[in-house]
Design an enzyme around this catalytic site. Structure first.
Site, short mmCIF file in Angstrom:
data_model
loop_
_atom_site.label_atom_id
_atom_site.label_comp_id
_atom_site.label_asym_id
_atom_site.label_seq_id
_atom_site.Cartn_x
_atom_site.Cartn_y
_atom_site.Cartn_z
CG ASP A 24 56.12 5.65 0.52
OD1 ASP A 24 57.16 4.97 0.37
OD2 ASP A 24 55.69 5.97 1.64
CB SER A 25 60.77 5.12 -3.03
OG SER A 25 60.29 4.03 -3.79
CG ASP A 37 54.83 1.82 -0.07
OD1 ASP A 37 54.53 1.04 0.85
OD2 ASP A 37 55.97 2.26 -0.24
CE LYS A 59 56.71 -1.22 1.04
NZ LYS A 59 56.91 -0.07 1.98
CD GLU A 66 57.10 3.52 5.81
OE1 GLU A 66 57.31 4.29 6.78
OE2 GLU A 66 57.53 3.74 4.66
CD GLU A 110 64.05 1.09 4.07
OE1 GLU A 110 62.83 0.95 3.82
OE2 GLU A 110 64.72 2.05 3.62
O1 KIV Z 1 58.92 2.95 -1.05
C1 KIV Z 1 59.76 2.06 -1.28
O2 KIV Z 1 60.40 2.01 -2.34
C2 KIV Z 1 59.98 1.05 -0.24
C3 KIV Z 1 61.10 0.08 -0.44
C4 KIV Z 1 62.39 0.75 -0.24
C5 KIV Z 1 60.95 -1.12 0.39
O3 KIV Z 1 59.29 1.04 0.72
#
Ligand code: KIV
Length: 264
Positions: free
Chosen positions: A44-45, A83, A113, A115, A181
Site C-alpha cells: 500500500d506504499s 497489501d 499482507k 498489519e 519493520e
Molecule cells: O507497503 C509496503 O511497501 C510495505 C513494505 C514496506 C513492507 O508494507
C-alpha cells in the site's frame, strides 16, 4: 526456474535468504521476475510512492487490485503478495474475508499482507482457515501513523515484550511469513530464531530470513528522501532528470528527431 510458493518460502528458512521487493506496475514486475527476486509485494506504499498521497491511509481496495493485476501479468516465477489497505480488514472478520477473497480473486495475487500482531490474531486465523495465505506485518506499521505520531523504530524499552507477543500471535494464527519493520537488530534476530516461519526485515538488520525494500528507494527515485535502512543502489532521480533535460534541449535545438528517427 521453479515457481515460488508458500511451501517454497517456508522451506527457505535457515537455508537461503528470501528476497522481496515492492512493485506497482507491469514493466517493473517483469524486470524483477527476470532478475530472480523471490517475492513481489504490491504494497500500500503505492499511495505515497506512486499516487502522491501523504501516507498509506487513503489507499483503496480497488487501487490495490488495479496495480496488482498489472504486476501479476508481468510475473512468472515470483510469489506475488497484495497489501490489504487501511480499514479493509479492521472492521470485522467478515469484512476481512470478503475483501481478502475479492483481492485474491480479482488481482491474481497469491497471498495478502496485513498489519498488526496480537490484535489481528483472530482475523489472520479466519483468513488462513478459508485458505487465504497471510503474510503478517509487525513493528512499525505505517497504517498506524496517526497513533504512532510518525515513523519511528519500534520494539525499544517496554515495547520489546509487546513485539515478541505480536510475533508469537501471528505465527500461532497461521501466518506463513512475517514482515518486521524498523525493529532493533538484536530483537529481530531473537524473533527470527524464535519463530518457525520466515521473517522478512525492512530496517530490522541482517539476521532476518529475508529482506524487503521499496523499489523506488532502492533505485533512488524519491529525490533526496532516504531512510537510514535504505541502501540506494542507483540514483534514477538524477538519471531521469538528466535524460529529460537532454530531450528538452535537443527538441529545442532541432537535434531530435534526426533523419534516422524519421520515416521515408
Ligand atoms: O507497503 C509496503 O511497501 C510495505 C513494505 C514496506 C513492507 O508494507
Amino acid at each position: 526456474m521453479s515457481k515460488v510458493t508458500v511451501p517454497v518460502l517456508k522451506g527457505m528458512k535457515g537455508e537461503k535468504k528470501i528476497t522481496m521487493l515492492t512493485a506497482y506496475d507491469h514493466p517493473t514486475a517483469k524486470i524483477m521476475d527476470d532478475a530472480g527476486v523471490d517475492t513481489i509485494l504490491v504494497g500500500d506504499s503505492v499511495g505515497p510512492v506512486v499516487l502522491g498521497y501523504p501516507n498509506t491511509i487513503p489507499v483503496t481496495v480497488d487501487e490495490m487490485i488495479h496495480h496488482t493485476r498489472a504486476v501479476v501479468r508481468g510475473t512468472k516465477r515470483a510469489f506475488v503478495i497484495i497489501d490489504m489497505p487501511f480499514m479493509s480488514y479492521q472492521e470485522s472478520i467478515e469484512q476481512a474475508k470478503r475483501n481478502a477473497g475479492r483481492m485474491l480473486k480479482e488481482s491474481g495475487a497469491e497471498a495478502v499482507k496485513l498489519e498488526g500482531g496480537v490484535a489481528m490474531h483472530d482475523t489472520i486465523k479466519a483468513l488462513v482457515d478459508v485458505d487465504i495465505p497471510v503474510c503478517a506485518h509487525i513493528g512499525l506499521t505505517p497504517q498506524s501513523i496517526h497513533r504512532m505520531g510518525g515513523y519511528k523504530v519500534q520494539g525499544k524499552g517496554k515495547d520489546v515484550e509487546r513485539l515478541i507477543a505480536d510475533a508469537r500471535a501471528v505465527e500461532a494464527a497461521g501466518a506463513f511469513m512475517v514482515v518486521l519493520e524498523c525493529v532493533p537488530r538484536q530483537l529481530a534476530r531473537e524473533i527470527t530464531e524464535m519463530l518457525a516461519i520466515p521473517t522478512i526485515g525492512i530496517g530490522a538488520g541482517p539476521d532476518c530470513d529475508g529482506q524487503v525494500l521499496v523499489i523506488h528507494d532502492l533505485l533512488g527515485l524519491l529525490g533526496n528522501f532516504r531512510p537510514k535502512f535504505v541502501k540506494q543502489y542507483r540514483n534514477l532521480t538524477q538519471d531521469i532528470g538528466n535524460a529529460v533535460k537532454e530531450y528538452v534541449s535537443e527538441v529545442a535545438s532541432g537535434e531530435f528527431p534526426d533523419d534516422s528517427q524519421s520515416f521515408h
